[in-house]
Design a protein around this motif. Structure first.
Motif, PDB file in Angstrom:
ATOM      1  N   GLN A   1      -5.548  13.154   0.573  1.00 23.89           N
ATOM      2  CA  GLN A   1      -6.436  14.233   0.147  1.00 23.89           C
ATOM      3  C   GLN A   1      -7.901  13.843   0.311  1.00 23.89           C
ATOM      4  OE1 GLN A   1      -5.239  15.064  -3.854  1.00 23.89           O
ATOM      5  NE2 GLN A   1      -3.436  16.270  -3.244  1.00 23.89           N
ATOM      6  N   ALA A   2      -8.220  12.596  -0.041  1.00 24.79           N
ATOM      7  CA  ALA A   2      -9.604  12.131   0.113  1.00 24.79           C
ATOM      8  C   ALA A   2      -9.995  12.057   1.588  1.00 24.79           C
ATOM      9  CB  ALA A   2      -9.755  10.766  -0.560  1.00 24.79           C
ATOM     10  N   GLN A   3      -9.087  11.574   2.416  1.00 24.74           N
ATOM     11  CA  GLN A   3      -9.369  11.480   3.856  1.00 24.74           C
ATOM     12  C   GLN A   3      -9.567  12.869   4.463  1.00 24.74           C
ATOM     13  OE1 GLN A   3      -5.940   9.273   5.130  1.00 24.74           O
ATOM     14  NE2 GLN A   3      -6.995   7.275   4.975  1.00 24.74           N
ATOM     15  N   ASP A   4      -8.737  13.803   4.056  1.00 31.89           N
ATOM     16  CA  ASP A   4      -8.860  15.166   4.577  1.00 31.89           C
ATOM     17  C   ASP A   4     -10.190  15.785   4.157  1.00 31.89           C
ATOM     18  OD1 ASP A   4      -6.385  14.919   5.706  1.00 31.89           O
ATOM     19  OD2 ASP A   4      -5.312  15.997   4.102  1.00 31.89           O
ATOM     20  N   SER A   5     -10.583  15.549   2.929  1.00 36.05           N
ATOM     21  CA  SER A   5     -11.847  16.099   2.454  1.00 36.05           C
ATOM     22  C   SER A   5     -13.021  15.496   3.227  1.00 36.05           C
ATOM     23  CB  SER A   5     -12.012  15.838   0.953  1.00 36.05           C
ATOM     24  OG  SER A   5     -11.009  16.517   0.206  1.00 36.05           O
ATOM     25  N   ALA A   6     -12.951  14.190   3.441  1.00 31.89           N
ATOM     26  CA  ALA A   6     -14.028  13.521   4.177  1.00 31.89           C
ATOM     27  C   ALA A   6     -14.076  14.012   5.632  1.00 31.89           C
ATOM     28  CB  ALA A   6     -13.832  12.013   4.125  1.00 31.89           C
ATOM     29  N   ARG A   7     -12.913  14.209   6.213  1.00 30.10           N
ATOM     30  CA  ARG A   7     -12.857  14.692   7.599  1.00 30.10           C
ATOM     31  C   ARG A   7     -13.431  16.099   7.694  1.00 30.10           C
ATOM     32  NH1 ARG A   7      -8.006  14.002   8.101  1.00 30.10           N
ATOM     33  NH2 ARG A   7      -8.028  11.942   9.129  1.00 30.10           N
ATOM     34  N   ASP A   8     -13.085  16.934   6.772  1.00 29.79           N
ATOM     35  CA  ASP A   8     -13.611  18.304   6.800  1.00 29.79           C
ATOM     36  C   ASP A   8     -15.136  18.305   6.648  1.00 29.79           C
ATOM     37  OD1 ASP A   8     -11.052  19.254   7.058  1.00 29.79           O
ATOM     38  OD2 ASP A   8     -10.794  19.716   4.912  1.00 29.79           O
ATOM     39  N   ALA A   9     -15.626  17.446   5.806  1.00 25.08           N
ATOM     40  CA  ALA A   9     -17.073  17.393   5.596  1.00 25.08           C
ATOM     41  C   ALA A   9     -17.800  16.943   6.858  1.00 25.08           C
ATOM     42  CB  ALA A   9     -17.392  16.452   4.428  1.00 25.08           C
ATOM     43  N   VAL A  10     -17.261  15.898   7.546  1.00 24.13           N
ATOM     44  CA  VAL A  10     -17.900  15.405   8.770  1.00 24.13           C
ATOM     45  C   VAL A  10     -17.827  16.468   9.862  1.00 24.13           C
ATOM     46  CG1 VAL A  10     -17.732  13.688  10.622  1.00 24.13           C
ATOM     47  CG2 VAL A  10     -17.488  12.987   8.220  1.00 24.13           C
ATOM     48  N   ASN A  11     -16.667  17.126   9.976  1.00 20.89           N
ATOM     49  CA  ASN A  11     -16.511  18.156  11.001  1.00 20.89           C
ATOM     50  C   ASN A  11     -17.471  19.317  10.760  1.00 20.89           C
ATOM     51  OD1 ASN A  11     -14.532  16.701  12.290  1.00 20.89           O
ATOM     52  ND2 ASN A  11     -12.833  17.783  11.254  1.00 20.89           N
ATOM     53  N   LEU A  12     -17.618  19.635   9.473  1.00 16.05           N
ATOM     54  CA  LEU A  12     -18.517  20.747   9.158  1.00 16.05           C
ATOM     55  C   LEU A  12     -19.956  20.404   9.508  1.00 16.05           C
ATOM     56  CD1 LEU A  12     -18.774  23.553   7.899  1.00 16.05           C
ATOM     57  CD2 LEU A  12     -19.081  22.442   5.662  1.00 16.05           C
ATOM     58  N   ASN A  13     -20.349  19.210   9.229  1.00 14.64           N
ATOM     59  CA  ASN A  13     -21.720  18.789   9.543  1.00 14.64           C
ATOM     60  C   ASN A  13     -21.947  18.730  11.066  1.00 14.64           C
ATOM     61  OD1 ASN A  13     -22.478  18.563   6.857  1.00 14.64           O
ATOM     62  ND2 ASN A  13     -21.867  16.406   6.717  1.00 14.64           N
ATOM     63  N   ALA A  14     -20.929  18.200  11.764  1.00  6.79           N
ATOM     64  CA  ALA A  14     -21.065  18.084  13.222  1.00  6.79           C
ATOM     65  C   ALA A  14     -21.118  19.465  13.870  1.00  6.79           C
ATOM     66  CB  ALA A  14     -19.898  17.270  13.783  1.00  6.79           C
TER      67      ALA A  14
ATOM     68  N   ILE B   1       0.813  -1.204   0.000  1.00  8.50           N
ATOM     69  CA  ILE B   1       0.000   0.000   0.000  1.00  8.50           C
ATOM     70  C   ILE B   1       0.848   1.255   0.000  1.00  8.50           C
ATOM     71  CG2 ILE B   1      -0.157   0.108   2.510  1.00  8.50           C
ATOM     72  CD1 ILE B   1      -2.868   0.998  -0.076  1.00  8.50           C
ATOM     73  N   ASN B   2       2.077   1.133   0.522  1.00  6.99           N
ATOM     74  CA  ASN B   2       2.960   2.289   0.599  1.00  6.99           C
ATOM     75  C   ASN B   2       3.933   2.381  -0.586  1.00  6.99           C
ATOM     76  OD1 ASN B   2       1.897   3.099   3.172  1.00  6.99           O
ATOM     77  ND2 ASN B   2       3.129   1.459   4.116  1.00  6.99           N
ATOM     78  N   ALA B   3       3.800   1.452  -1.518  1.00 10.26           N
ATOM     79  CA  ALA B   3       4.758   1.415  -2.633  1.00 10.26           C
ATOM     80  C   ALA B   3       4.456   2.451  -3.697  1.00 10.26           C
ATOM     81  CB  ALA B   3       4.773   0.011  -3.263  1.00 10.26           C
ATOM     82  N   ASN B   4       3.211   3.013  -3.645  1.00 12.95           N
ATOM     83  CA  ASN B   4       2.812   3.972  -4.674  1.00 12.95           C
ATOM     84  C   ASN B   4       2.622   5.336  -4.014  1.00 12.95           C
ATOM     85  OD1 ASN B   4       1.760   5.408  -6.790  1.00 12.95           O
ATOM     86  ND2 ASN B   4       0.140   3.935  -7.276  1.00 12.95           N
ATOM     87  N   PRO B   5       3.608   6.199  -4.071  1.00 12.17           N
ATOM     88  CA  PRO B   5       3.479   7.523  -3.433  1.00 12.17           C
ATOM     89  C   PRO B   5       2.311   8.326  -3.971  1.00 12.17           C
ATOM     90  CG  PRO B   5       5.761   7.071  -4.039  1.00 12.17           C
ATOM     91  CD  PRO B   5       4.929   6.000  -4.670  1.00 12.17           C
ATOM     92  N   ALA B   6       2.008   8.166  -5.220  1.00 10.14           N
ATOM     93  CA  ALA B   6       0.903   8.923  -5.793  1.00 10.14           C
ATOM     94  C   ALA B   6      -0.416   8.513  -5.161  1.00 10.14           C
ATOM     95  CB  ALA B   6       0.855   8.709  -7.301  1.00 10.14           C
ATOM     96  N   PHE B   7      -0.573   7.218  -4.935  1.00 14.01           N
ATOM     97  CA  PHE B   7      -1.814   6.747  -4.289  1.00 14.01           C
ATOM     98  C   PHE B   7      -1.901   7.268  -2.865  1.00 14.01           C
ATOM     99  CE2 PHE B   7      -3.747   3.574  -1.452  1.00 14.01           C
ATOM    100  CZ  PHE B   7      -5.057   3.652  -1.895  1.00 14.01           C
ATOM    101  N   GLN B   8      -0.791   7.279  -2.155  1.00 16.99           N
ATOM    102  CA  GLN B   8      -0.787   7.791  -0.788  1.00 16.99           C
ATOM    103  C   GLN B   8      -1.209   9.257  -0.735  1.00 16.99           C
ATOM    104  OE1 GLN B   8      -0.341   6.113   2.064  1.00 16.99           O
ATOM    105  NE2 GLN B   8      -0.097   4.211   0.862  1.00 16.99           N
ATOM    106  N   GLN B   9      -0.778  10.017  -1.701  1.00 14.56           N
ATOM    107  CA  GLN B   9      -1.156  11.429  -1.744  1.00 14.56           C
ATOM    108  C   GLN B   9      -2.646  11.600  -2.018  1.00 14.56           C
ATOM    109  OE1 GLN B   9       1.072  13.645  -4.619  1.00 14.56           O
ATOM    110  NE2 GLN B   9       0.134  15.627  -4.088  1.00 14.56           N
ATOM    111  N   VAL B  10      -3.156  10.808  -2.965  1.00 11.74           N
ATOM    112  CA  VAL B  10      -4.579  10.884  -3.289  1.00 11.74           C
ATOM    113  C   VAL B  10      -5.416  10.427  -2.087  1.00 11.74           C
ATOM    114  CG1 VAL B  10      -6.408   9.951  -4.756  1.00 11.74           C
ATOM    115  CG2 VAL B  10      -4.215  10.632  -5.759  1.00 11.74           C
TER     116      VAL B  10
END
Length: 298
Positions: free
Chosen positions: A137-150, A125-134
Motif C-alpha cells: 500500500q505504501a509503495q503504491d501510494s508513493a508510485r502514484d504520487a511520483v507519477n502524478l508529479n511527473a 520479510i515475507n513471514a508477516n503478511p500484514a507487513f507485506q500488505q502495508v
C-alpha cells in the motif's frame, strides 16, 4: 446409746485420812440426735443390702452425641464431591493436565507456544503478511504520487521520471523493511522475556495445582477424622461404664464403712480417779486448805 452420766465411789481412806473418788463418764451421742443416727444407719444398711455391688447405681447408657442428620447429609455431599473429583475425574483431571503442562492450562499453553515461536524465530520479510500488505500500500501510494508529479510536469515516462520513481520506492521500501526488522527484534526480545516469566509462573502454578489435586483427599481425611473422633468418644464411654461397674461395689462398701466408722466414734467410756478430801480435816474446818498446810504431818 445412753446419756452421759457420772458415778461417785468412796473407796475408803488411807493413813492420812483422805478418800479417793472414781468418776466414770459416758460420751454417748446427744439423746435428741440418737433417733436420727439410728435412722441413718438403718437406711444405709438397707441401701447397701438393696444394691451391695453398686451395679444398680451405674448408668450404662451412652453419653456420646451421635452425628446429626444435617452433619450426615453434609458429610455425604462432601464425600460424593470428593470421589467425583479424584483419581483423574472432574477437576482433578484439570489439575493433572496443568501439572503435565508444566503449570499451565490449555489456553495458557497456546500463549506459551506462540511466545516461544516468536522468541525462537528468524527474521523473514515475507513471514508477516500484514507487513507485506502495508508495504504494498505504501509503495503504491508513493508510485502514484511520483507519477502524478511527473505527468504534471510533462515528464511522465521520461528517464527522470523512472529514476525518481525507483529512488522513491526504493527508499520507502528500505525504510519500512528496516523498521520491520527493528520491530521484529523488539518482539523477539519481549517474547524471550515473557517466556522466562511464564516459566516462573508455571513453576509457581505447579504447587497450586498440586494442592488443588489433593483437595478431595483432604476433604475425605477430614471426614475420616470426624469418624475417628466419634469412635474415640464411644470407646471412652465404654471404658467409663466398665470402670464405674468395677468401682461400684467398692464405693458401696466405702460408704457403709464411712457411716459405721463415724457412728463408732460417737460412743466410749472414760474413767478418772482423783483423791478426795480428808474427812478429819474437814471436820476440823481446814478443808482443802488445811490439807495443803498440814499434809506433811500425816
Amino acid at each position: 446409746m445412753e446419756a452421759a452420766k457420772t458415778s461417785r465411789d468412796i473407796r475408803g481412806s488411807d493413813m492420812s485420812g483422805s478418800s479417793k473418788t472414781t468418776t466414770t463418764a459416758s460420751n454417748a451421742p446427744w439423746a435428741a440426735a440418737q433417733p436420727a443416727l439410728k435412722t441413718g444407719l438403718k437406711a444405709a444398711e438397707d441401701a447397701f443390702k438393696a444394691d451391695p455391688t453398686g451395679a444398680k447405681s451405674v448408668y450404662t447408657g451412652s453419653t456420646v452425641t451421635p452425628w446429626s442428620q444435617n452433619t450426615q447429609n453434609a458429610m455425604g455431599m462432601i464425600s460424593n464431591a470428593a470421589n467425583a473429583n479424584s483419581s483423574g475425574a472432574g477437576i482433578s483431571g484439570q489439575f493433572q493436565d496443568v501439572i503435565n503442562n508444566g503449570g499451565f492450562t490449555a489456553p495458557q499453553m497456546d500463549a506459551v507456544n506462540n511466545t516461544r515461536a516468536i522468541a525462537n524465530s528468524s527474521f523473514d520479510i515475507n513471514a508477516n503478511p500484514a507487513f507485506q500488505q502495508v508495504l504494498r500500500q505504501a509503495q503504491d501510494s508513493a508510485r502514484d504520487a511520483v507519477n502524478l508529479n511527473a505527468g504534471g510536469a510533462g515528464r511522465y515516462g521520461s528517464g527522470i521520471h523512472q529514476d525518481t520513481l525507483g529512488s522513491t520506492i526504493g527508499d520507502l521500501t528500505s525504510r519500512m523493511v528496516g523498521q520491520e526488522y527493528s520491530d521484529w527484534q523488539n518482539r523477539r526480545d519481549a517474547a524471550n522475556t515473557s517466556l522466562f516469566n511464564m516459566g516462573n509462573s508455571g513453576f509457581q502454578n505447579l504447587g497450586s495445582a498440586y494442592e488443588g489435586l489433593k483437595l478431595p483427599a483432604t476433604d475425605l481425611m477430614q471426614l475420616g477424622a470426624m469418624d475417628e473422633d466419634l469412635a474415640t468418644r464411644m470407646k471412652n464411654d465404654e471404658l467409663r461404664i466398665f470402670n464405674d461397674t468395677n468401682n461400684a461395689p467398692w464405693n458401696q462398701i466405702s460408704k457403709l464403712n464411712a457411716i459405721a466408722s463415724g457412728a463408732g466414734q460417737l460412743g466410749g467410756t472414760t474413767t478418772q480417779t482423783q483423791p478426795g478430801q480428808n474427812p478429819f480435816l474437814t471436820a476440823l474446818g481446814y478443808g482443802t486448805t488445811g490439807l495443803g498446810l498440814l499434809g506433811g504431818l500425816f
